[in-house]
Design an enzyme around this catalytic site. Structure first.
Site, mmCIF file in Angstrom:
data_model
loop_
_atom_site.group_PDB
_atom_site.id
_atom_site.type_symbol
_atom_site.label_atom_id
_atom_site.label_comp_id
_atom_site.label_asym_id
_atom_site.label_seq_id
_atom_site.Cartn_x
_atom_site.Cartn_y
_atom_site.Cartn_z
ATOM 1 N N ILE A 199 0.812 -1.222 0.000
ATOM 2 C CA ILE A 199 0.000 0.000 0.000
ATOM 3 C C ILE A 199 0.843 1.268 0.000
ATOM 4 C CG2 ILE A 199 -2.103 -0.937 1.035
ATOM 5 C CD1 ILE A 199 -1.085 0.078 3.750
ATOM 6 N N GLU A 227 8.858 -1.699 1.923
ATOM 7 C CA GLU A 227 7.453 -1.541 1.540
ATOM 8 C C GLU A 227 6.538 -1.485 2.759
ATOM 9 O OE1 GLU A 227 7.264 -5.002 -0.825
ATOM 10 O OE2 GLU A 227 7.507 -3.906 -2.701
ATOM 11 N N LYS A 230 4.927 -2.716 8.095
ATOM 12 C CA LYS A 230 6.093 -2.050 7.506
ATOM 13 C C LYS A 230 7.224 -3.050 7.514
ATOM 14 C CE LYS A 230 5.322 2.736 8.691
ATOM 15 N NZ LYS A 230 5.910 3.927 9.284
ATOM 16 N N ASP A 246 7.708 16.537 13.251
ATOM 17 C CA ASP A 246 7.389 16.396 11.827
ATOM 18 C C ASP A 246 5.880 16.257 11.644
ATOM 19 O OD1 ASP A 246 7.859 16.260 9.140
ATOM 20 O OD2 ASP A 246 8.626 14.213 9.130
HETATM 21 P P1 AMP Z 1 5.302 5.771 6.317
HETATM 22 O O1 AMP Z 1 6.587 5.077 6.063
HETATM 23 O O2 AMP Z 1 4.827 5.616 7.728
HETATM 24 O O3 AMP Z 1 5.299 7.209 5.868
HETATM 25 O O4 AMP Z 1 4.200 5.009 5.396
HETATM 26 C C1 AMP Z 1 4.193 5.112 3.993
HETATM 27 C C2 AMP Z 1 2.755 5.068 3.496
HETATM 28 O O5 AMP Z 1 2.159 3.809 3.823
HETATM 29 C C3 AMP Z 1 1.863 6.123 4.142
HETATM 30 O O6 AMP Z 1 1.913 7.329 3.475
HETATM 31 C C4 AMP Z 1 0.494 5.468 4.027
HETATM 32 O O7 AMP Z 1 -0.038 5.691 2.744
HETATM 33 C C5 AMP Z 1 0.804 3.986 4.181
HETATM 34 N N1 AMP Z 1 0.609 3.566 5.567
HETATM 35 C C6 AMP Z 1 1.505 3.591 6.567
HETATM 36 N N2 AMP Z 1 0.963 3.121 7.701
HETATM 37 C C7 AMP Z 1 -0.300 2.796 7.420
HETATM 38 C C8 AMP Z 1 -1.400 2.282 8.202
HETATM 39 N N3 AMP Z 1 -1.254 2.005 9.491
HETATM 40 N N4 AMP Z 1 -2.582 2.068 7.589
HETATM 41 C C9 AMP Z 1 -2.706 2.352 6.273
HETATM 42 N N5 AMP Z 1 -1.739 2.865 5.506
HETATM 43 C C10 AMP Z 1 -0.538 3.073 6.063
#
Ligand code: AMP
Length: 841
Positions: A485, A492, A511, A604
């Site tokens: 996603i 990813e 993650k 941030d």
């Molecule tokens: P981040 O590395 O936390 O910035 O995550 C990258 C992208 O993954 C974010 O911009 C969201 O689109 C998606 N994402 C991260 N965490 C979640 C979550 N808990 N639920 C849904 N989408 C997520």
């Protein structure tokens, strides 16, 4: 006769029913009704609508009265199930001065103070009637009269209050009848506030040709719902069409709360802005919106008994409802309950010692899962041995005692060593003693229970220790990955499901740490989990756990269906009510209040770092250590070498790295601006250097379009140069709560001219105000998608655009109200600027 061109004598039946038989016609009407079937039951709730009357579902006489007698008449037909069809018709179009009334029976409002009336009717086109055109009407009137009981029926016509004149969207002609096409109109009106127990409705015909096919009277309610483990009861909507009713939820059985959960019932019957939540009591777990207790321990067996000790063993509860972390054993001498001892054990057996000989002791045991303690077992009573028998036993105990003492001394030494080393490295947590377990040491100071503080994982010598302190280890086999996603800095981001034995399956975000990582990357990646795992708040992204014992290394969090807030808002531009936007902001502020109370500075905070779920609940995410600013593409290097997301950061944090909760408040103001402008980029395409300069010189972002003045004022307060003058997060939550409770306070918008005066001069897309083309203008207000339609329909110059009306927009296919507003407001603004001599249109 129809088509003869000469006035015809008054028909025995209205003219349109002369052609097809009335029964056929009415069946035709019924076929045209949505669903084609009759609705059942007076009380049925249609979604969040509750019927007070539905003429189509009344089996017997409706009891309505028509006068004069030769006005409205009921067509006594039945449907295919022989149920009566209560259709009233009137068609005295050939006669002057018609005043035909149809009165309903008394309708109880059942406590609702705003009711809705849905009419379905057909109406004859006067132009298609032969003769009588001078008197024929194409409207009728609807009235009501409020009364506590049925006495009001005989009041005079002039005591009735008019609701509205009802006109047809579509009237039918002779031709339609020939084609057997019946044009059924549906009109809905609402009335309120009602102050009595009920009312009559009346329909006045003044010379039209109408068939009133059905009348449905209903009120709207927000239906009972369980949200965040709180039950919100069926709530009748308020009297005012813009009123939001604040409703307190009650925690479901076996759950409790610090802050009473609240939601707001809108006039449309929707629940909005959930605030607060309940949590399952210790020992209970959340499952399908309820808390179910782990079953108590039932099977406790006595083992070895001595004069001073009793050994016990027991079996796991039948339904542990989670992984059992430990057992708590409470015991006391019978009838001496006020003085008891507690032992904790990870195993299903213990030996209670230091007991009196020949005495009865009462034992109770309870299990603890991740959710807390379950209920105690029933009382088990066991007796120690008398002195004489125990003598020999005591001999056998000596080596055990010796071993115990030795182990105890070693343990004590380990604990003391642990504590001392903890003081050096800043933090430690004494684990062995149940009393000490409640104490935290932070930088050498004892933290009292109940006062929680964020602990910087950097203070751990071994970062792995921090991860395991704050994050549960999850078996990789419990996780199923479904799809990618997003992309994080370390790998990813996927969605998937988490199924831990004994717990319900959860949708989760996962993650991953990409292969070939360095030790530092692993540490930084897991650092986020060490931070997130310390938080427990409905507006902070919740950590489920980590996978560190197998590869890939993963961080598992709750799943947020709508992803990151900035993208979500851009995708849904103009689609939310102000209250919904304020609800989002309230959530973010509440999460930030929690973080600042914990002593955590985010650094941030930006809409891209907020996640939003399917209930529009916003949660703060993206926690990191040094890396926070490294993985943010918005972060830029400053002259001092730090990396900072300039547009979101307070001047003192940019200039001398003074990051505090007050600098988070500045960023929060920018997030407010992003939310109200549906994901617009702060300061548009200005360079970072220009932003720093402009802010230093005292410029601030202008109000977004359609922004309530109260919200813009709050933004400006967050952007006070003096950080001590900015509001604190608890004050922000309080201000937003007040606005939500009193939505009319959001009706005053920042007016166009003051918006203009706040504009950042040459930097704003509207600032220079001169648009070279319609396309440029539409792009500037983010309505570029309509450029082609405008051009195709002749609105190819700004002169032509200046003439556009709301009607024109609808005709062009701009149907979204938010978009209509955006375009009309921008036009209005340009006109204001023109009047001020600022912008040549
Ligand atoms: P981040 O590395 O936390 O910035 O995550 C990258 C992208 O993954 C974010 O911009 C969201 O689109 C998606 N994402 C991260 N965490 C979640 C979550 N808990 N639920 C849904 N989408 C997520």
């Amino acid at each position: 006769m129809p088509g003869s061109g000469r006035p015809s004598p008054p028909p025995p039946r209205p003219p349109w029913v002369l052609l097809p038989s009335p029964a056929l016609l009415l069946l035709l009407l019924l076929v045209l009704l949505p669903g084609g079937t009759l609705r059942s039951g007076l009380d049925s709730a249609v979604g969040s609508e509750v019927n007070l009357l539905d003429s189509r579902s009344v089996m017997g006489d409706l009891g309505w009265i028509a006068y004069p007698k030769n006005g409205w008449e009921e067509i006594g037909e039945v449907d295919e199930n022989y149920a009566p069809i209560h259709t009233y018709q009137v068609c005295r179009v050939m006669e002057q001065s018609q005043n035909n009334w149809l009165l309903t029976s008394w309708i109880s409002n059942r406590g609702a103070s705003r009711i809705f009336i849905e009419l379905k009717f057909t109406l004859r086109d006067c132009n298609s009637l032969p003769g009588g055109l001078g008197t024929c009407k194409e409207t009728f009137n609807m009235y009501y009269f409020e009364t506590d009981d049925e006495d009001g029926r005989n009041v005079k016509e002039n005591q009735y209050i008019k609701i509205d004149t009802i006109a047809a969207d579509e009237s039918f002609t002779e031709l339609d009848l020939g084609d057997r096409v019946m044009k059924l109109n549906t009109e809905v009106r609402d009335v309120g506030p009602l102050t009595k127990k009920g009312f009559y409705l009346a329909f006045q015909d003044v010379g039209a040709c109408i068939a009133l096919v059905s009348v449905r009277v209903y009120y709207k309610k927000c239906p009972e719902v369980i949200r965040n483990l709180a039950i919100f009861p069926d709530t009748i909507t308020g009297a005012d069409s813009s009123q939001l009713l604040e409703v307190l939820g009650s925690c479901v059985n076996h759950s409790v709360t610090d802050e009473p959960p609240r939601m707001h019932c809108s006039a449309e019957g929707e629940w909005l802005v959930p605030i607060g939540k309940c949590m399952c009591k210790a020992g209970y777990e959340e499952k399908n919106n309820t808390c179910q207790a782990p079953s108590p321990i039932t099977n406790v067996k006595k083992g070895k008994v001595a004069k001073n000790s009793i050994s016990l063993s027991w079996q796991e509860p039948d339904r542990p409802n989670g992984i059992i972390l430990e057992y708590e054993i409470k015991y006391f001498e019978k009838d001496q309950e006020t003085s008891y001892t507690i032992i904790k054990s990870k195993e299903t057996k213990i030996t209670a010692d230091g007991l009196k000989p020949a005495s009865v002791y009462v034992f109770q045991i309870r299990a603890r899962t991740a959710a807390g303690y379950g209920g105690f077992s029933r009382r088990f009573e066991f007796e120690t041995s008398p002195v004489s028998v125990a003598a020999s036993s005591d001999q056998t105990q000596i080596p055990i005692i010796a071993v115990s003492v030795t182990v105890g001394v070693i343990l004590l030494a380990v604990v003391i060593g642990f504590l001392l080393s903890g003081r050096r490295c800043g933090y430690s947590k004494a684990k062995q003693d149940p009393e000490e377990e409640k104490m935290h040491f932070h930088n050498g100071h004892i933290k009292l229970p109940g006062v929680r503080t964020y602990i910087d994982p950097h203070t751990y010598e071994d970062p792995n220790q921090a991860v395991h302190e704050f994050a549960k280890e999850i078996e990789a086999s419990c996780i199923s990955i479904e799809r990618v996603i997003g992309a994080g800095e370390f790998g990813e981001v996927c969605s998937g499901r988490l199924k831990i034995p004994g717990k319900r399956e959860l949708p989760v975000a996962i993650k991953t740490l990409k292969v070939g990582y360095t030790e530092k990357q692993r540490r930084d990646f897991l650092g986020e989990a060490s931070i997130m795992g310390q938080f427990d708040h409905p507006n902070i992204i919740h950590l489920e756990g980590v996978v560190t014992k197998s590869k890939p290394v993963m961080i598992v969090t709750e799943y947020m269906e709508n992803g990151s807030l900035d993208t979500f808002l851009k995708k849904n531009d103009g689609q939310f009510t102000v209250i919904q936007l304020v609800g989002m902001l309230r959530g973010i502020a509440s999460g930030m209040k929690y973080l600042s109370d914990m002593g955590y500075v985010h650094r941030d905070l930006a809409a891209r770092n907020i996640l939003i779920n399917s209930n529009l609940v916003c949660k703060v995410s993206d926690f990191g250590l040094s890396r926070i600013l490294e993985d943010d593409p918005e972060a830029a290097y400053t002259t001092r070498g730090g990396k900072i997301p300039i547009r979101w950061t307070a001047p003192e944090a940019i200039a001398f790295r003074k990051f505090t909760s007050a600098s988070d408040v500045w960023s929060y103001g920018i997030v407010m601006w992003e939310v109200v402008s549906y994901g617009e980029r702060p300061y548009w395409e200005m360079t970072n250097q220009d932003v720093i300069k402009a802010v230093e010189e005292g410029y601030r972002l202008p109000s977004p379009m359609d922004c309530p003045a109260a919200l813009y004022q709050l933004m400006l307060d967050c952007w006070q140069k003096d950080r001590n003058s900015r509001p604190k997060f608890d004050e922000i939550v309080c201000i937003l709560d007040k606005l939500i409770r009193n939505p009319s306070s959001l009706k005053t918008l920042v007016n166009a001219s003051s918006r203009v005066s706040n504009l950042l001069g040459e930097h704003s897309p509207l600032g220079n105000g001169v648009y070279r083309s319609v396309g440029e203008w539409l792009e500037a207000i983010k309505m570029g998608r309509y450029t082609e339609i405008f051009m195709e329909n002749g609105y190819s110059s700004m002169d032509a655009v200046a003439q556009v009306t709301l009607e024109d927009l609808r005709r062009l296919g701009v149907t979204l109200v938010g978009h209509q507003k955006k375009i009309m407001n921008s036009l209005q603004e340009m006109k204001v600027q023109l009047v001020n001599g600022m912008v040549p249109l």
